[in-house]
Design an enzyme around this catalytic site. Structure first.
Site, short mmCIF file in Angstrom:
data_model
loop_
_atom_site.label_atom_id
_atom_site.label_comp_id
_atom_site.label_asym_id
_atom_site.label_seq_id
_atom_site.Cartn_x
_atom_site.Cartn_y
_atom_site.Cartn_z
N GLY A 63 1.06 -6.84 8.31
CA GLY A 63 2.31 -6.23 7.94
C GLY A 63 2.09 -5.14 6.91
CB CYS A 64 4.10 -2.17 6.00
SG CYS A 64 5.74 -2.91 6.06
CE1 TYR A 65 7.71 -3.80 0.88
CE2 TYR A 65 8.56 -4.99 2.77
CZ TYR A 65 8.76 -4.11 1.73
OH TYR A 65 9.98 -3.53 1.54
#
Lengths: 336, 336, 336, 336
Positions: B143-145
């Site tokens: 995921g991006c986070y």
């Protein structure tokens, strides 16, 4: 009541002019500025659709004012506060000059304090300090980040471990003032998020001082501000360890106890959004407990120029002068 | 090498198409979509200045592809991964379907996992997991986070108390996808910052899982994401207690040790700015120790669609297939 | 004076609520909405920091209102205007329903007019039509583009060739309403400029009708609106051939003659900026003659929701009811 | 082919560096700057993730370059062009120095021309002037507004009355450069639209000169640029009277004739959107005839830094040097 504004060419001064235009009692008599003294308001702030020459920032120019707002650099505030007090004016200062004891100020701001005998002045956050503000002659308007932080913290006192607190701020650019700087060039800043100033941001000791008042304990706190790409509005999100994670329901109860009767603070379901407070003197706060970590997260949104600066200064002036606390202060935001 | 993209009408799919246009080895053979299958790319994504009909999201449509990127909803990824693997394709999935053990996925995502035997797949963050990715047949793109968080955390392993970690994320809107929602209406979101999803955001267990790998200890972490008013770019700022606050110089040393040889991670002086990584597969990280609190603050900026999604997927594909890791991936951002 | 607002869940309704909160005479008695009737204002518009259940959009719900603002879709306005008039209320409509003769409306809006006997109502632009508005029972609030355009055009009547006029508009997104559409997705619209609607935008005949009143001649005009990436604020820039290019000084003289006594219109040196009118009921206009072409360019900035919609509706209501024209209307913008 | 860039600390220079990083033939040998000579690229442009000391802007520093891009102020371009030509380098200038005859330049730019013998250089808009660019030693890269305008105008030559043309431009802020100015302060410009520079904007004579070439007639044109609140991207919308309004179908035919074989120009249905060309060397154009007025409206969107400056300069260099015209130039935009 004759009112003076010093720093009338800055964003804080402009916001004071906007708010006071709707105030039933406080009437602007003098608007003073530093380097732009002598210019006309219609040039300095075309958005105000008004005119009038900016006076110089001298005690003489402010003679006859019963109330003076100082929306000025720290050094100017230090120079003007004493003579204005001597002349009998109530003074509400929006700079950092009088929020801290002089020696703490000097350490964090890196400059000498020229009016140490006036420090610390009464801290002008009515939701924390209403009684002391009433009748005060010199009020130190809180910083924008401390305002959002302390409104989020107040209900937590007694519920969390004071030493476990971490704070992250996200502010629109108007808090950085009207001066030109590379990181405020529109082409750089329009779509940019970045931390700055940590861990030595000047609002840190101000938060610590009031957190100490709230909790009775002294702890340094971790505070990391960020610049986010909007002009008005800030969100502060903080996180702390609950003392009793088995009673999460104490958190919402504490928020409603603290704020249900406050005219400018709304406890929201979910998380507050900065767009809902733009131009209003309101704060939106939300909180959630994470049972997995036993930690509580609180988020608070304000308009940094209104509840975070000029609006709160008017609110504090209302309290100081015994006027209705809500006089002249909008609670409906400009949305969208 | 014949390459397929599923989810070609979403932002992740569009970014894959942009990046692969400059890739020396991976050639796009098939672009598939769900509800927009049958439409032409020139209509779906005018910015690509290309044409071609979107195929349906079926294994048959992807026959002949040596490599398939799944930029699809979790359920579609779960349905396609096995048949594509059976057909011999290397699969890089950008959804959340394969990042976690199936039972953890089901708890956090609130849906059944229909391909539990494939979970967890190899975690596709090359800077943490390069060796495992090499030769992998199914890669779970992070995921991006978690990408921004874990790049910030990796050098801290062994230096901080794992249980003291708090994480705040700030993301541009492109991470929320192309679907219409009230809080993504431009008039609402253009100048708005707000927390969301905490404390149950789905990226939380993904961060915890890898933090556990890095530290050897299991601790729930506090993660609070925010939506900030920009389209591309995210910043994650994290804070933890140093085990030995008397040796703050260990922190910058650890960052340089970790990243000076990494092609896509730059250790910056001061704090990273998201505008400096837009459109590039790069991460900028900065760290500072606060001697007053004994805590370290780390901030990491990435483009959520590039290093946080499509770019990293290409990077992982390069590693999985034995290609040069940097092939086809821009390191120069589009600025300003 | 008991006031009703219909369309209270839309941006126009929200702005009416904000403005009327500061009005000395008009007191909101009923707020009605369509599909969101029954919801509470605190949910529909958290930024108002107020509560109250939205009533249904029926004549019965508005009984007892002396004044009703219709911030509603055209069809709803057509349905409500007659019964409200019959009940004795003054009606100010913000939709396009009553600005044009019914047959012109039907041609440009592509729908039947169900209350043709009420068309055209008194056109509610006080700076053009003050006398007719006084005492009117049904006022058609102008469109946002026509407001900015006609304020720019009024001083040009008699000075330019009416047939030579070209008009370009640039509007913030709030003019497009609260509904979800692909081109209003924040990720698409945050940094995008594009024309739309030309040459058949519905504001075109409204401009032509009033331009004909001003000049005594009928000419179709070319109008090209654009969406620009801001929420509030619009600029209309128009261009026409001077009849006597040898007397360019007639242009500024005409603007000052027209507007120096108007409370809401300011003639600026240079070019107006939309940021200077946000949240205020003001228009800023500027003009320049190009001696090379013999053409004049005029630019006008307004806040599309205030002077372009809700504010102007309040202004027109003030005039219609014989109240002070400026009552309740801010002239200081929210800046920055 | 050894390539030099002068003005490497400005936005044009930064964009050249980004584009040339992907060019198969042109290799950057020297990057020079003015006041920032001696600084490192990693400081000047962190987004490039590269390093290297900026050379001074002298002919000596550029020795050995076969090709030099001048992304410099007009005066610097005037000083460097001749010595670089003498040294045998092909020169592509991005300033306004060589687009006009010296006497026209002096009138519009208000400064002396110090290299009049080199004016006007070959006008570097390949879609208008490809043959002349091939083999040229000094190419004058067009301005951003003229690029968008002339791509919109080219198909109209012969179809419209040349004297009836009016042009409105809307530009993102990056076109205004990296220097600090009050109207580029982020708090002022983030949500602001305003005209500027009209009717004496320096791009006006450049448009007129090429419009004269296209039509064979000399007519002054009306051009009004606006600054809109985005960083990259511009839209130019123009309007002119058709010579034969009875044959509106000639307009789309002319656009497709002109552009269907052009690699960087796309004729769109409807109206072009600037977000679809960000970071790409592409132009999107759309046109519509209004049968009521007999006028045609054309709108063209480009990225002012790419097709409007650096990208077009690379395109022109490719043509001048006999390289494939599309070498190194992205046609896929960075979206969203």
């Amino acid at each position: 009541m004759d009112t003076g504004i010093v720093g009338g060419s800055g964003y804080g001064g402009g916001e004071l002019l906007r708010l006071l235009a709707g105030h039933p009692t406080l009437k602007v008599r003098t608007v003073a500025a530093g380097s732009r003294a002598g210019e006309d308001l219609s040039t300095v702030f075309p958005h105000l659709n008004t005119s009038g020459t900016l006076a110089p920032s001298t005690p003489e120019a402010l003679e006859g004012c019963d109330l003076v707002f100082l929306a000025t650099p720290h050094a100017v505030s230090m120079a003007l506060a004493a003579p204005l007090r001597d002349a009998g004016a109530t003074v509400v200062d929006l700079s950092g000059a009088f929020r801290l004891p002089a020696e703490v100020f000097e350490r964090w701001y890196g400059m000498d304090h020229t009016a140490p005998e006036l420090t610390p002045a009464v801290y002008g956050l009515p939701e924390l300090n209403r009684d002391a503000i009433a009748g005060a002659g010199l009020v130190a308007g809180p910083g924008c980040y401390p305002t959002a932080t302390l409104l989020g913290l107040k209900p937590l006192a007694g519920l969390v471990d004071p030493a476990s607190l971490t704070i992250v701020g996200m502010s629109g650019s108007s808090g950085a003032g009207r001066g030109l700087r590379d990181n405020l060039h529109v082409s750089h800043a329009t779509a940019n998020t970045a931390a700055y100033g940590a861990p030595t941001h000047r609002h840190t000791p101000e938060i610590e001082q009031q957190w100490s008042v709230l909790t009775g304990a002294d702890h340094p706190v971790s505070f990391t501000p960020h610049l986010v790409p909007q002009v008005r509005g800030m969100v502060v999100t903080l996180n702390a360890q609950l003392l009793d994670a088995t009673a999460p329901e104490a958190v919402p109860a504490a928020f409603h106890d603290a704020y249900d009767t406050e005219p400018f603070v709304t406890v929201v379901d979910g998380w507050p959004e900065s767009t809902h407070v733009v131009g209003a003197n309101t704060a939106h706060v939300g909180a959630a407990v994470d049972p997995r970590t036993g930690r509580v997260t609180v988020s608070c949104a304000i308009d940094n120029l209104t509840k975070g600066a000029a609006g709160q200064a008017v609110q504090a002036a209302n309290v100081a002068l015994g006027l209705p606390e809500t006089a002249g202060l909008p609670t409906m935001a400009v949305y969208p």
